[in-house]
Design a protein around this motif. Structure first.
Motif, mmCIF file in Angstrom:
data_model
loop_
_atom_site.group_PDB
_atom_site.id
_atom_site.type_symbol
_atom_site.label_atom_id
_atom_site.label_comp_id
_atom_site.label_asym_id
_atom_site.label_seq_id
_atom_site.Cartn_x
_atom_site.Cartn_y
_atom_site.Cartn_z
ATOM 1 N N LEU A 41 0.723 -1.150 0.040
ATOM 2 C CA LEU A 41 -0.003 -0.054 0.078
ATOM 3 C C LEU A 41 0.793 1.069 0.068
ATOM 4 C CD1 LEU A 41 -2.666 1.541 0.314
ATOM 5 C CD2 LEU A 41 -2.452 1.348 2.798
ATOM 6 N N PHE A 42 1.866 1.517 0.841
ATOM 7 C CA PHE A 42 2.845 2.646 0.957
ATOM 8 C C PHE A 42 3.503 2.739 -0.380
ATOM 9 C CE2 PHE A 42 3.489 0.959 5.777
ATOM 10 C CZ PHE A 42 2.478 1.882 5.798
ATOM 11 N N MET A 43 3.920 1.495 -1.304
ATOM 12 C CA MET A 43 4.628 1.752 -2.484
ATOM 13 C C MET A 43 3.407 2.317 -3.439
ATOM 14 S SD MET A 43 7.205 -1.216 -3.146
ATOM 15 C CE MET A 43 6.205 -2.615 -2.265
ATOM 16 N N LYS A 44 2.375 1.891 -3.353
ATOM 17 C CA LYS A 44 1.243 2.583 -4.213
ATOM 18 C C LYS A 44 0.860 3.943 -4.332
ATOM 19 C CE LYS A 44 -1.302 0.748 -7.770
ATOM 20 N NZ LYS A 44 -0.969 0.063 -8.676
ATOM 21 N N ARG A 59 13.159 3.951 0.579
ATOM 22 C CA ARG A 59 13.022 3.139 1.715
ATOM 23 C C ARG A 59 14.675 2.578 1.790
ATOM 24 N NH1 ARG A 59 10.201 -2.065 -0.813
ATOM 25 N NH2 ARG A 59 10.426 -2.678 1.258
ATOM 26 N N LEU A 60 15.466 2.470 1.035
ATOM 27 C CA LEU A 60 16.614 1.935 1.392
ATOM 28 C C LEU A 60 17.650 3.051 2.530
ATOM 29 C CD1 LEU A 60 18.085 0.025 -1.828
ATOM 30 C CD2 LEU A 60 17.773 -0.785 0.610
ATOM 31 N N VAL A 61 17.613 4.318 1.840
ATOM 32 C CA VAL A 61 18.201 5.365 2.606
ATOM 33 C C VAL A 61 17.534 5.552 4.148
ATOM 34 C CG1 VAL A 61 19.044 7.631 2.794
ATOM 35 C CG2 VAL A 61 19.310 6.563 0.576
ATOM 36 N N LEU A 62 16.290 5.476 4.072
ATOM 37 C CA LEU A 62 15.583 5.753 5.267
ATOM 38 C C LEU A 62 15.788 4.409 6.285
ATOM 39 C CD1 LEU A 62 12.412 7.321 4.169
ATOM 40 C CD2 LEU A 62 14.210 8.493 5.390
ATOM 41 N N GLY A 63 15.620 3.326 5.614
ATOM 42 C CA GLY A 63 15.969 2.001 6.318
ATOM 43 C C GLY A 63 17.373 1.827 6.888
ATOM 44 N N ALA A 64 18.248 2.403 6.081
ATOM 45 C CA ALA A 64 19.630 2.345 6.476
ATOM 46 C C ALA A 64 19.933 3.222 7.886
ATOM 47 C CB ALA A 64 20.435 2.775 5.561
ATOM 48 N N LEU A 65 19.287 4.456 7.703
ATOM 49 C CA LEU A 65 19.304 5.521 8.805
ATOM 50 C C LEU A 65 18.712 4.717 10.096
ATOM 51 C CD1 LEU A 65 18.522 8.797 7.017
ATOM 52 C CD2 LEU A 65 20.934 7.975 7.565
ATOM 53 N N ALA A 66 17.524 4.351 9.902
ATOM 54 C CA ALA A 66 16.822 3.741 11.124
ATOM 55 C C ALA A 66 17.655 2.717 11.744
ATOM 56 C CB ALA A 66 15.571 3.219 10.740
ATOM 57 N N SER A 237 3.733 7.695 3.745
ATOM 58 C CA SER A 237 3.981 6.451 3.110
ATOM 59 C C SER A 237 5.362 6.128 2.817
ATOM 60 C CB SER A 237 3.248 6.447 1.556
ATOM 61 O OG SER A 237 1.846 6.438 1.978
ATOM 62 N N VAL A 238 6.229 7.080 2.331
ATOM 63 C CA VAL A 238 7.816 6.713 2.096
ATOM 64 C C VAL A 238 8.419 6.620 3.434
ATOM 65 C CG1 VAL A 238 9.755 8.031 1.391
ATOM 66 C CG2 VAL A 238 7.678 8.229 -0.208
ATOM 67 N N VAL A 239 7.948 7.611 4.545
ATOM 68 C CA VAL A 239 8.697 7.392 5.674
ATOM 69 C C VAL A 239 8.246 6.021 6.493
ATOM 70 C CG1 VAL A 239 8.778 8.560 7.998
ATOM 71 C CG2 VAL A 239 8.787 9.844 5.977
ATOM 72 N N LEU A 240 7.197 5.550 6.387
ATOM 73 C CA LEU A 240 6.801 4.161 6.904
ATOM 74 C C LEU A 240 7.213 3.245 6.109
ATOM 75 C CD1 LEU A 240 3.080 4.806 7.694
ATOM 76 C CD2 LEU A 240 4.724 4.846 9.433
ATOM 77 N N LEU A 241 7.285 3.282 4.958
ATOM 78 C CA LEU A 241 8.068 2.259 3.999
ATOM 79 C C LEU A 241 9.588 1.968 4.341
ATOM 80 C CD1 LEU A 241 7.682 0.243 1.637
ATOM 81 C CD2 LEU A 241 8.340 2.076 0.127
ATOM 82 N N GLY A 242 10.226 3.274 4.459
ATOM 83 C CA GLY A 242 11.666 3.172 4.810
ATOM 84 C C GLY A 242 11.884 2.684 6.088
ATOM 85 N N LEU A 244 10.161 1.777 8.833
ATOM 86 C CA LEU A 244 9.607 0.737 9.418
ATOM 87 C C LEU A 244 9.723 -0.443 8.398
ATOM 88 C CD1 LEU A 244 6.160 1.949 11.095
ATOM 89 C CD2 LEU A 244 8.204 1.024 12.032
ATOM 90 N N GLY A 245 9.039 -0.377 7.295
ATOM 91 C CA GLY A 245 9.204 -1.684 6.439
ATOM 92 C C GLY A 245 10.715 -2.206 6.131
ATOM 93 N N THR A 246 11.487 -1.123 5.901
ATOM 94 C CA THR A 246 12.856 -1.219 5.549
ATOM 95 C C THR A 246 13.793 -1.334 6.616
ATOM 96 O OG1 THR A 246 12.232 -0.568 3.421
ATOM 97 C CG2 THR A 246 14.215 -1.158 3.562
ATOM 98 N N GLY A 247 13.463 -0.930 7.723
ATOM 99 C CA GLY A 247 14.295 -0.762 8.930
ATOM 100 C C GLY A 247 13.709 -1.719 10.103
ATOM 101 N N VAL A 248 12.971 -1.201 10.862
ATOM 102 C CA VAL A 248 12.737 -1.642 12.352
ATOM 103 C C VAL A 248 11.946 -3.098 12.041
ATOM 104 C CG1 VAL A 248 11.195 -1.442 14.468
ATOM 105 C CG2 VAL A 248 12.310 0.400 13.377
ATOM 106 N N ALA A 249 11.334 -3.460 10.918
ATOM 107 C CA ALA A 249 10.497 -4.705 10.912
ATOM 108 C C ALA A 249 11.607 -5.740 10.503
ATOM 109 C CB ALA A 249 9.606 -4.599 9.603
ATOM 110 N N TYR A 250 12.760 -5.448 10.153
ATOM 111 C CA TYR A 250 13.853 -6.471 10.147
ATOM 112 C C TYR A 250 14.492 -6.854 11.271
ATOM 113 C CZ TYR A 250 14.184 -6.250 4.914
ATOM 114 O OH TYR A 250 14.238 -6.164 3.462
ATOM 115 N N ILE A 251 14.478 -6.040 12.212
ATOM 116 C CA ILE A 251 14.896 -6.367 13.496
ATOM 117 C C ILE A 251 13.766 -7.338 14.132
ATOM 118 C CG2 ILE A 251 15.514 -5.736 15.886
ATOM 119 C CD1 ILE A 251 16.432 -2.909 14.658
ATOM 120 N N TRP A 252 12.441 -6.936 13.988
ATOM 121 C CA TRP A 252 11.670 -7.839 14.627
ATOM 122 C C TRP A 252 11.776 -9.140 14.099
ATOM 123 C CZ3 TRP A 252 7.257 -3.523 13.507
ATOM 124 C CH2 TRP A 252 7.260 -2.544 14.269
ATOM 125 N N ASN A 253 11.765 -9.200 12.787
ATOM 126 C CA ASN A 253 11.939 -10.413 12.077
ATOM 127 C C ASN A 253 13.079 -11.295 12.531
ATOM 128 O OD1 ASN A 253 13.060 -11.840 9.419
ATOM 129 N ND2 ASN A 253 11.002 -12.496 9.838
#
Length: 331
Positions: A41-44, A59-66, A237-242, A244-253
């Motif tokens: 949804l965020f990407m769309k 998403r990659l840059v924001l995920g890396a920063l997180a 959407s971009v902030v959440l995608l980066g 959360l989706g490409t950052g914090v969620a990886y730690i949860w997983n």
């Protein structure tokens, strides 16, 4: 994710520490599935104002920063072996840069719900790559049947009987399958080459996303310098995608993988398409054709067979029954 759960390659599964309760792990598992399911949804939404390359870049840059913030807070040291950096660079390209670009481009032409359904083919792709390309496992007859069943499910989703006109939609669906093939390659690669690196879950995730972000930054003049149109929904959407989706969620997983083991943790694959389809239907007004959920069910059955879960579950049940029928030892 355009998402796929990270492998346990960074460390073997271990029981949770006393400080981490099973409830906490269950919450993290659920949150990761919800966030990754929401990523479509965020990407769309993001694509309404920025280009596919800009979505992948952001998403990659924001995920890396997180993730980098967590690394700084925990004061973890970067690995020193060049071999690890080389392998992680391969993974950054195959697990992040290429599939993120493919997913972002494809979602211009397919619904977010359909993209989330195709994302669930990742375990099928992983089984194929692990057995045929890297030869890190041997497929049993039932597992090969599962792969075949998964392919049948994909054909049902594509619906060739409706006519194949090589439109952008069909090409986009093939692009998403290319992205999940990249995930399958990466997960098998992790198992073969980075299974004993000693990196923490956080460091493994940070290097994977961080190197991918660095590659995208280098490609900025080529891919990203195009006009944008931003509004609050696109920015959120971009902030959440980066983050959360490409950052914090990886730690949860990764926390879930280490607490529950890879097989149980990978069942997050079943959550993401449900969330993706539900959000696409409720928020974006997307409609599903009958063949898409039917094909998804066939793919899920194929995953169960390809991962040998039915037999494993039967063995576990038999073991539990045997344990229940055994009298307790006398004191």
């Amino acid at each position: 994710m355009s998402t796929a759960p990270l492998s346990t390659a960074s460390a073997p599964a271990a029981p949770p520490s006393p400080a981490v309760s099973q409830l906490s792990i269950a919450v993290q598992f659920t949150l990761a599935g919800v966030v990754w399911g929401s990523s479509f949804l965020f990407m769309k939404v993001a694509l309404e104002g920025i280009s596919p390359a800009q979505v992948a870049w952001s998403r990659l840059v924001l995920g890396a920063l997180a993730l980098g913030l967590f690394v700084l807070l925990r004061r973890e040291a970067l690995p020193r072996q060049l071999r690890i950096w080389g392998h992680m660079t391969v993974l950054a390209v195959s697990f992040c840069v290429v599939p993120f670009l493919l997913f972002s481009w494809a979602q211009q032409h397919v619904t977010s719900g359909l993209a989330s359904i195709y994302n669930a083919t990742t375990p099928i792709m992983t089984a194929i790559m692990a057995a045929l390309l890297f030869r890190v496992e041997k497929l049993k007859g039932l597992q090969m049947a599962g792969i075949g069943l998964g392919i049948v499910g994909v054909v049902v989703i594509i619906a060739p009987w409706a006519g194949l006109d090589l439109s952008q939609s069909l090409i986009a669906q093939l692009a998403i399958l290319g992205a999940t093939a990249c995930y399958g390659f990466s997960l098998a690669y992790m198992r073969k080459f980075v299974s004993n690196t000693g990196m923490s879950a956080l460091m493994f995730s940070f290097l994977n996303i961080g190197i991918g972000a660095a590659i995208m930054v280098l490609l900025t003049p080529v891919l990203v310098l195009t006009p944008v149109r931003l509004d609050p929904w696109i920015v959120v959407s971009v902030v959440l995608l980066g983050c959360l989706g490409t950052g914090v969620a990886y730690i949860w997983n990764q926390n879930t993988v280490r607490a529950w083991g890879p097989t149980r943790a990978s069942t997050v694959t079943y959550i993401t398409p449900l969330v993706g389809v539900l959000l696409g239907t409720l928020i974006l007004g997307e409609r599903l054709s009958w063949n898409e959920p039917v094909g998804a069910v066939i793919v899920f059955l194929g995953i169960l067979l390809a991962q040998d879960r039915l037999r494993r579950r039967r063995r576990n049940d038999e073991g539990a029954d045997a344990a229940a029928s055994t009298p307790p030892p006398s004191r």
